[in-house]
Scaffold this active site. Structure first.
Site, PDB file in Angstrom:
ATOM      1  N   ASP A   5       0.806  -1.017   0.181  1.00 24.68           N
ATOM      2  CA  ASP A   5       0.030   0.062   0.047  1.00 24.68           C
ATOM      3  C   ASP A   5       0.792   1.407  -0.123  1.00 24.68           C
ATOM      4  OD1 ASP A   5       0.926  -0.672   2.402  1.00 24.68           O
ATOM      5  OD2 ASP A   5      -1.121  -0.777   3.331  1.00 24.68           O
ATOM      6  N   GLU A  64      -5.974   3.747   3.441  1.00 21.82           N
ATOM      7  CA  GLU A  64      -6.532   4.333   4.573  1.00 21.82           C
ATOM      8  C   GLU A  64      -7.915   5.273   4.311  1.00 21.82           C
ATOM      9  OE1 GLU A  64      -5.029   4.190   7.525  1.00 21.82           O
ATOM     10  OE2 GLU A  64      -2.957   3.591   7.227  1.00 21.82           O
TER      11      GLU A  64
HETATM   12 ZN   LIG Z   1      -3.269   2.442   8.824  1.00 20.34          ZN
HETATM   13 ZN   LIG Z   2      -1.509   0.495   7.354  1.00 19.83          ZN
END
Ligand SMILES: [Zn+2]
Ligand SMILES: [Zn+2]
Length: 443
Positions: A128, A189
């Protein structure tokens, strides 16, 4: 597992660590929020291209690259970043014929004669890219240069681990049987998250057999790998509940319908979901995190707003918890003669590790950190994680690298003092490389 191949891959790591730490610190200095990771995307893209990959843009600010793209891809003109979906689809449909794909990568050093028995599988590895809307409070030399933004979940480290893994795989491309797909995912997020789902919708998993992802976790001891089959992270629901009554003078409650009293009873009553509706089985967290009502000490307000989050790990439990939650909201409103307006926002689904994939992580972790440092303690986590979308589509496993330093109060993820532990770069790379070799050579 092909131990000789894996040993050769791992031997590349020590010489790369200085460069990888520099990349990690550069990413940390320049954090970007979900779907805004343009600079980060550029860093990843340049790294991949310099290692012979042909990355395609996906989900606005994400990237996908195949270690072994389709033959037509190799013969094609320069990379067209907008052609991501069609190329991946083409790559996937020709997956079974790509084992003899011409290898034009200058970085490839291994001799084709040493190639391992071929596989038609595609293993995807995910990192990510995004940061958080948190102001960094460390005095690190590579602290965030942007106020109100920082890498407080360690995604800079996850990205670096996958970049290092990509470089090692590229150097030994002809010896890797099957395909490895690198998923650099934006927007894990926050409210505008769910980058994983966007990537899947754009075709990121077409032709993929399994997906693996990792997260650093400072609540687990450093040097440990934590994994388990089954539910690993929570289904998330967030709620906003507004009790609407009739306001008035604080001295005349008989003329009002008090939403504060309703809200107070509701906060108490919902505690019974975990303790009474579920009992000893447990399996849910219900937290009221916001309670806002009124402005003046002698005025009964007209409304009270409660917000919070519900975490569950099993669809049957989820249904029971949500049903009971709605009942308590409605019955509380009836009891106190106010109205209840409930808005439930569905967050990430429960992240379920496939047994075979979790077992692969355990095998590899036993090699990397040793059986005594392999654990399932602390799992499932009640946090949410959009890797769940990958795991819902193909067999997958998500695992954790411990980062708690003994004797220290190591800041946890999302804390303003948090920083990714650079010692995890090597462990993370060994885990990812081990999984590639395990899954592509053990069949
Ligand atoms: Zn996070
Ligand atoms: Zn994370």
């Amino acid at each position: 597992m092909n131990d000789g191949l894996l040993a050769d891959l791992e031997a590349e790591i020590p010489g790369m660590l200085d460069a990888l730490r520099a990349v990690r610190h550069d990413l940390h200095r320049h954090p970007e929020l979900g779907f805004e990771e343009h600079r980060t995307q550029g860093v990843v893209r340049r790294w991949l291209e310099s290692n012979g990959y042909r990355p395609a843009i996906m989900a606005e600010t994400g990237l996908v690259a195949d270690l072994r793209p389709s033959p037509t891809d190799h013969e094609g003109s320069p990379v067209d970043p907008t052609a991501s979906t069609s190329r991946l689809t083409a790559s996937a449909t020709t997956n079974a014929t790509t084992n003899a794909a011409p290898t034009t990568n200058a970085a490839t050093t291994a001799n084709a004669a040493t190639a391992t028995k071929t596989s038609t599988k595609t293993i995807a590895l995910r990192a990510d890219l995004d940061a958080l809307p948190i102001t960094e409070e460390t005095d690190l030399p590579y602290a965030s240069v942007y106020p109100g933004r920082s890498h407080k979940c360690g995604h800079d480290g996850h990205t670096t681990i996958l970049l290092g893994t990509a470089a090692v795989l590229a150097r030994h491309r002809v010896r890797i049987p099957g395909n490895v797909r690198l998923l650099f995912q934006p927007a894990e997020e926050g409210v505008r998250g769910g980058g994983a789902k966007v990537m899947i919708d754009e075709g990121a998993l077409v032709g993929v057999d399994e997906v693996y992802g990792l997260h650093n976790w400072p609540a687990f001891p450093r040097g440990q790998v934590h994994v388990k089959p089954g539910a690993t992270m929570a289904q998330v629901h967030n709620f906003k509940l507004v009790f609407r009554g009739v306001g008035g003078h604080g001295s005349q409650p008989q003329l009002c319908k008090d939403p504060v009293l309703a809200g107070a009873h509701f906060v108490t009553a919902v505690q019974s979901i975990a303790s009474r509706t579920l009992g000893y089985e447990g399996g849910a967290v219900v937290s009221v995190c916001v309670f806002q009502a009124g402005r003046a000490e002698n005025v009964i307000p007209a409304q009270a707003t409660l917000e919070g989050t519900i975490r569950t790990f099993d669809p049957k439990i989820t249904a029971r918890v949500l049903a009971r939650f709605r009942e308590i909201a409605a019955s509380t409103a009836a009891t106190f003669d106010v109205r209840a307006d409930l808005a439930l926002r569905v967050g990430y689904p429960v992240l379920v590790n496939a047994s075979a994939c979790a077992a692969a992580v355990e095998r590899v972790a036993t090699r990397v950190v040793g059986a005594t440092h392999l654990s399932s303690a602390g799992l499932p986590l009640a946090a949410g994680e959009d890797f769940a979308y990958f795991a819902a589509n193909v067999p997958s496993a998500y695992f954790f690298l411990g980062a708690q330093v003994p004797g220290e109060d190591t800041p946890v993820c999302h804390h303003p003092m948090f920083d990714f532990d650079d010692s995890l770069i090597e462990i993370g790379m060994r885990m990812m490389l081990g999984l590639v070799v395990d899954r592509l050579t053990s069949h």
